[in-house]
Design an enzyme around this catalytic site. Sequence first.
Site, PDB file in Angstrom:
ATOM      1  N   CYS A 273     105.342  52.126  -5.519  1.00 29.34           N
ATOM      2  CA  CYS A 273     104.839  51.982  -6.884  1.00 29.34           C
ATOM      3  C   CYS A 273     105.436  50.718  -7.490  1.00 29.34           C
ATOM      4  O   CYS A 273     106.371  50.138  -6.950  1.00 29.34           O
ATOM      5  CB  CYS A 273     105.226  53.186  -7.737  1.00 29.34           C
ATOM      6  SG  CYS A 273     104.518  54.737  -7.165  1.00 29.34           S
TER       7      CYS A 273
ATOM      8  N   GLY B 105     100.522  49.748  -6.329  1.00 27.46           N
ATOM      9  CA  GLY B 105      99.954  51.046  -6.661  1.00 27.46           C
ATOM     10  C   GLY B 105      98.635  50.893  -7.385  1.00 27.46           C
ATOM     11  O   GLY B 105      98.567  50.175  -8.382  1.00 27.46           O
TER      12      GLY B 105
ATOM     13  N   ASN C 146     109.797  54.121  -8.984  1.00 27.62           N
ATOM     14  CA  ASN C 146     109.322  53.581  -7.717  1.00 27.62           C
ATOM     15  C   ASN C 146     110.225  54.114  -6.624  1.00 27.62           C
ATOM     16  O   ASN C 146     111.431  53.876  -6.637  1.00 27.62           O
ATOM     17  CB  ASN C 146     109.356  52.044  -7.731  1.00 27.62           C
ATOM     18  CG  ASN C 146     109.033  51.447  -6.361  1.00 27.62           C
ATOM     19  OD1 ASN C 146     108.363  52.076  -5.551  1.00 27.62           O
ATOM     20  ND2 ASN C 146     109.512  50.246  -6.114  1.00 27.62           N
ATOM     21  N   GLY C 147     109.637  54.829  -5.666  1.00 30.32           N
ATOM     22  CA  GLY C 147     110.428  55.381  -4.577  1.00 30.32           C
ATOM     23  C   GLY C 147     110.089  56.836  -4.349  1.00 30.32           C
ATOM     24  O   GLY C 147     109.034  57.330  -4.748  1.00 30.32           O
TER      25      GLY C 147
ATOM     26  N   CYS D 287     114.396  48.101   2.438  1.00 28.66           N
ATOM     27  CA  CYS D 287     113.259  48.424   3.297  1.00 28.66           C
ATOM     28  C   CYS D 287     112.737  47.160   3.976  1.00 28.66           C
ATOM     29  O   CYS D 287     112.280  46.215   3.320  1.00 28.66           O
ATOM     30  CB  CYS D 287     112.150  49.060   2.465  1.00 28.66           C
ATOM     31  SG  CYS D 287     110.600  49.311   3.358  1.00 28.66           S
TER      32      CYS D 287
ATOM     33  N   TYR E 269     104.960  43.770   4.695  1.00 25.07           N
ATOM     34  CA  TYR E 269     103.671  44.075   4.084  1.00 25.07           C
ATOM     35  C   TYR E 269     103.721  44.364   2.586  1.00 25.07           C
ATOM     36  O   TYR E 269     102.872  43.892   1.832  1.00 25.07           O
ATOM     37  CB  TYR E 269     103.068  45.291   4.802  1.00 25.07           C
ATOM     38  CG  TYR E 269     101.810  45.844   4.155  1.00 25.07           C
ATOM     39  CD1 TYR E 269     100.579  45.221   4.338  1.00 25.07           C
ATOM     40  CD2 TYR E 269     101.854  46.989   3.367  1.00 25.07           C
ATOM     41  CE1 TYR E 269      99.413  45.721   3.750  1.00 25.07           C
ATOM     42  CE2 TYR E 269     100.695  47.504   2.778  1.00 25.07           C
ATOM     43  CZ  TYR E 269      99.488  46.870   2.969  1.00 25.07           C
ATOM     44  OH  TYR E 269      98.351  47.350   2.395  1.00 25.07           O
TER      45      TYR E 269
ATOM     46  N   CYS F 230     116.764  49.103   6.126  1.00 28.50           N
ATOM     47  CA  CYS F 230     116.213  50.368   6.598  1.00 28.50           C
ATOM     48  C   CYS F 230     115.064  50.048   7.547  1.00 28.50           C
ATOM     49  O   CYS F 230     114.097  49.382   7.170  1.00 28.50           O
ATOM     50  CB  CYS F 230     115.704  51.217   5.426  1.00 28.50           C
ATOM     51  SG  CYS F 230     114.867  52.733   5.963  1.00 28.50           S
TER      52      CYS F 230
ATOM     53  N   CYS G 149     111.079  53.619   9.926  1.00 25.88           N
ATOM     54  CA  CYS G 149     109.708  53.856  10.400  1.00 25.88           C
ATOM     55  C   CYS G 149     109.501  53.319  11.811  1.00 25.88           C
ATOM     56  O   CYS G 149     108.550  53.705  12.487  1.00 25.88           O
ATOM     57  CB  CYS G 149     108.694  53.265   9.427  1.00 25.88           C
ATOM     58  SG  CYS G 149     108.889  51.505   9.097  1.00 25.88           S
TER      59      CYS G 149
END
Length: 517
Positions: free
Chosen positions: A33, A60, A134-135, A278, A284, A475, A478
């Site tokens: 977001c 978002g 956001n998160g 992240c 992206y 992080c 993924c």
Amino acid sequence: MPYLSSSGSSRRGGDGRLTTALDPQEAGPQDACGVFGVWAPGEDVAKLTYFGLYALQHRGQESAGIAVSNGRQILVYKDMGLVSQVFDETTLESLKGHVAIGHARYSTTGASTWENAQPTFRPTADGSVALGHNGNLINTHEVRGMVADLPGPDDELELHTRPAGEATNDTSLVTALLAHHPDSSLEQRALEVLPHLRGAFCFVWMNENTLYAARDPQGIRPLVLGRLDRGWVVASEDAALATIGASVVREVEPGEMLVIDDQGLRSHRFAEPERKGCVFEYVYLARPDATISGRNVHEARVEMGRRLAREFPVEADLVMPVPESGTPAASGYAQESGIPFGQGFVKNAYVGRTFIQPSQTLRQLGIRLKLNALEHMIRGKKVVVVDDSIVRGNTQRAQVRMLREAGALEVHVRISSPPVKWPCFYGIDFATRAELIANGLDVDEIAASVGADSLGYISLEGMVEATGQPAQSLCQACFTGEYPVELPDESLLGKHLLEATLKSPTMGRALPVLNNP
């Protein structure tokens, strides 16, 4: 007394979900977001917030909202849709004040309905509070318990009775906790609440006269502080500051809370920083003109393309991006390989988000709203197609087929991130693990599945090095399955991760422990 207002209209499908996907079978990773906050007496804070959110629209697209205070009351206006669809000149003119927060939402917890649009709003003992997030929190079960321990419905504020139409996401729980501070200030209450939260959070919130902002101890999502001539701004990305003419001061530090009022700016450290930004922000999520931890995102993506060319060279006639996310990496691939760069796809500049889903019949006819191939650029050529990621593989399959139909002799797919194999619990909406194509197939099998002559993913090391950040400060869950914030329920999460039995296409809504009913 503060009051809450909204347009009340919402554009939802029959199941209550916003029907924005051009083809839900081809949905890729969805953004987190975007949050924005401004304290600026004498400025048109509603319009500043509008333009700030406009710059953060990529984060978002389901709903947007703005809260404004004139010092006596907070007005919140929010609705489903894009920022430009929710607000018009008349609405913004009605939002007068000196402090405001804004939010552009993609749901990762709670359904995509008007009730879950942000900012959230709560009355307090001496005013009110509005908050944007956001998160994604991973200890919502614990937070819900904290809310349940607040005074019950017999007390004046009735904080733990859920009014009809109230939000059902983790953000509403945090708002309820912050709103309950009968014997202390909102500032003191926040310093009590924030250390109990786990997961990814960048909060902006406000009462009638003060702007607040906070970032989780890992700094998973970005948050920056900016300066106006007559005020202060916080935003998810520095591109939003540039849009409104604010200068960048610095990033909000992991584990830091900022307080901005007529006394100036104050900083509190509520937790020791354990930086784990992240890595997918560089791949992206963030705008290419953003800078995160001192590294320009566009430069990082170009470098990913260069490294991809070194790791997976191929003889070809044209390097082409999947617009827009693959463009910087394709540029880097072309620079490093010496193969000419060109646009092989044309993107509909007005595609935005549609509220009309194609019927199955139209899908079978091959309706193409997003991209079309430029046949004169492709026919008779060997092409390298560069994109940022592969999730289910449906999108790439359609693109390769389109290029074949346009006359490409060979199609070589190159991806500027490693195979996505694990879900994100920190605010990115990936597919379930069972739907992630890289979990069921190896690279050669994925290439065959999407119809490519060859497929190459950048190495994990190459991607990390391109960010310019130490691997230990990122992080990468993924890609690796190593989560920097311990997940709360090993048995339930293990069942999800290893057996992939859950059916929901949205990770944040898939686990009851992570969100509200």
